[in-house]
Design an enzyme around this catalytic site. Structure first.
Site, PDB file in Angstrom:
ATOM      1  N   GLY A 144       5.532   1.518  -6.064  1.00  0.00           N
ATOM      2  CA  GLY A 144       5.185   0.107  -6.188  1.00  0.00           C
ATOM      3  C   GLY A 144       6.206  -0.653  -7.012  1.00  0.00           C
ATOM      4  O   GLY A 144       6.616  -1.757  -6.646  1.00  0.00           O
ATOM      5  N   TYR A 188       0.830  -1.196   0.000  1.00  0.00           N
ATOM      6  CA  TYR A 188       0.000   0.000   0.000  1.00  0.00           C
ATOM      7  C   TYR A 188       0.861   1.242   0.000  1.00  0.00           C
ATOM      8  O   TYR A 188       1.815   1.353   0.769  1.00  0.00           O
ATOM      9  CB  TYR A 188      -0.940   0.017   1.223  1.00  0.00           C
ATOM     10  CG  TYR A 188      -1.977  -1.069   1.162  1.00  0.00           C
ATOM     11  CD1 TYR A 188      -3.025  -0.983   0.259  1.00  0.00           C
ATOM     12  CD2 TYR A 188      -1.901  -2.187   1.977  1.00  0.00           C
ATOM     13  CE1 TYR A 188      -3.972  -1.990   0.174  1.00  0.00           C
ATOM     14  CE2 TYR A 188      -2.837  -3.201   1.901  1.00  0.00           C
ATOM     15  CZ  TYR A 188      -3.872  -3.093   0.995  1.00  0.00           C
ATOM     16  OH  TYR A 188      -4.812  -4.085   0.909  1.00  0.00           O
ATOM     17  N   ILE A 189       0.494   2.154  -0.882  1.00  0.00           N
ATOM     18  CA  ILE A 189       1.191   3.428  -1.024  1.00  0.00           C
ATOM     19  C   ILE A 189       0.192   4.534  -0.676  1.00  0.00           C
ATOM     20  O   ILE A 189      -0.944   4.529  -1.160  1.00  0.00           O
ATOM     21  CB  ILE A 189       1.689   3.641  -2.470  1.00  0.00           C
ATOM     22  CG1 ILE A 189       2.458   2.412  -2.984  1.00  0.00           C
ATOM     23  CG2 ILE A 189       2.492   4.928  -2.590  1.00  0.00           C
ATOM     24  CD1 ILE A 189       3.700   2.068  -2.248  1.00  0.00           C
ATOM     25  N   ASN A 225     -10.320  -4.119  -7.883  1.00  0.00           N
ATOM     26  CA  ASN A 225      -9.178  -3.205  -7.805  1.00  0.00           C
ATOM     27  C   ASN A 225      -8.450  -3.222  -9.153  1.00  0.00           C
ATOM     28  O   ASN A 225      -7.345  -3.754  -9.287  1.00  0.00           O
ATOM     29  CB  ASN A 225      -8.255  -3.605  -6.657  1.00  0.00           C
ATOM     30  CG  ASN A 225      -7.214  -2.561  -6.352  1.00  0.00           C
ATOM     31  OD1 ASN A 225      -7.020  -1.617  -7.107  1.00  0.00           O
ATOM     32  ND2 ASN A 225      -6.514  -2.744  -5.246  1.00  0.00           N
ATOM     33  N   TYR A 238       0.007  -5.108 -11.537  1.00  0.00           N
ATOM     34  CA  TYR A 238       0.665  -6.400 -11.378  1.00  0.00           C
ATOM     35  C   TYR A 238       0.811  -7.128 -12.717  1.00  0.00           C
ATOM     36  O   TYR A 238       1.827  -7.779 -12.966  1.00  0.00           O
ATOM     37  CB  TYR A 238      -0.080  -7.266 -10.358  1.00  0.00           C
ATOM     38  CG  TYR A 238       0.045  -6.750  -8.953  1.00  0.00           C
ATOM     39  CD1 TYR A 238       1.292  -6.605  -8.349  1.00  0.00           C
ATOM     40  CD2 TYR A 238      -1.081  -6.373  -8.221  1.00  0.00           C
ATOM     41  CE1 TYR A 238       1.418  -6.116  -7.059  1.00  0.00           C
ATOM     42  CE2 TYR A 238      -0.959  -5.889  -6.924  1.00  0.00           C
ATOM     43  CZ  TYR A 238       0.288  -5.761  -6.361  1.00  0.00           C
ATOM     44  OH  TYR A 238       0.419  -5.277  -5.086  1.00  0.00           O
TER      45      TYR A 238
END
Length: 173
Positions: free
Chosen positions: A110, A99-100, A137, A144
């Site tokens: 990330g 989490y950023i 999400n 990813y």
């Protein structure tokens, strides 16, 4: 990327900061998409000081802070080897949380974290990173996928009392 990014492994002395960053980044990311009752229950269960301290003391788990210009910008957690709850292969590592903070998104944080993990895990002879990402999400799924993670299945994730679906994504090292 214009600023300096750094990573530091956490100890139990970091517990108060970990609680703060865990709650704030999760709220920013998902509060608006979930029922407040279920969301608050999940926050209470997953990010309490006692729960996170228990996770920090687990020898199979590692937490890291991400810094941008010497300020905590986010964090991530990995579960090593047989500690994973989804697979029992010791050659796999779960990236359980990445989490950023909203003020630091779009600054390659990330990417920096994943590059760090890949290098570190290869040195330790791990062969795969896997993670669960919420099916809604879409930004994270795209991120990813761009890094080479492949969807290999799904599993249930409980947001309080709300069953949700996480896609399982894997990256071979």
């Amino acid at each position: 990327m214009n600023g300096t990014i750094a990573i530091r492994k956490l100890t139990t002395f970091d517990i108060d900061l970990l609680v703060t960053i865990s709650v704030s980044t999760f709220v920013d990311a998902f509060a608006h998409q979930n029922d407040p009752k279920d969301f608050n229950l999940y926050i209470h269960q997953s990010f309490s000081k006692n729960q996170l301290l228990s996770e920090l003391n687990d020898p199979g788990a590692e937490f890291y802070f991400l810094y941008y210009e010497n300020k905590i910008a986010g964090y991530f957690k990995i579960n090593l080897g047989i500690n994973e709850h989804h697979w029992k292969e010791t050659s796999m590592v779960e990236l359980q949380r990445l989490y950023i903070g909203k003020d630091y998104q779009g600054r390659q944080m990330g990417q920096f974290a994943i590059d760090f993990l890949i290098k570190r895990l290869k040195e330790r002879n791990y062969q795969c990173i896997w993670l669960g990402v919420w099916e809604h999400n879409l930004g994270a799924i795209k991120f990813y996928t761009r890094l080479g993670f492949v969807k290999t299945g799904s599993h249930d994730f409980m947001m309080g009392n709300d069953p949700q679906t996480d896609y399982i994504m894997k990256l071979s090292l």
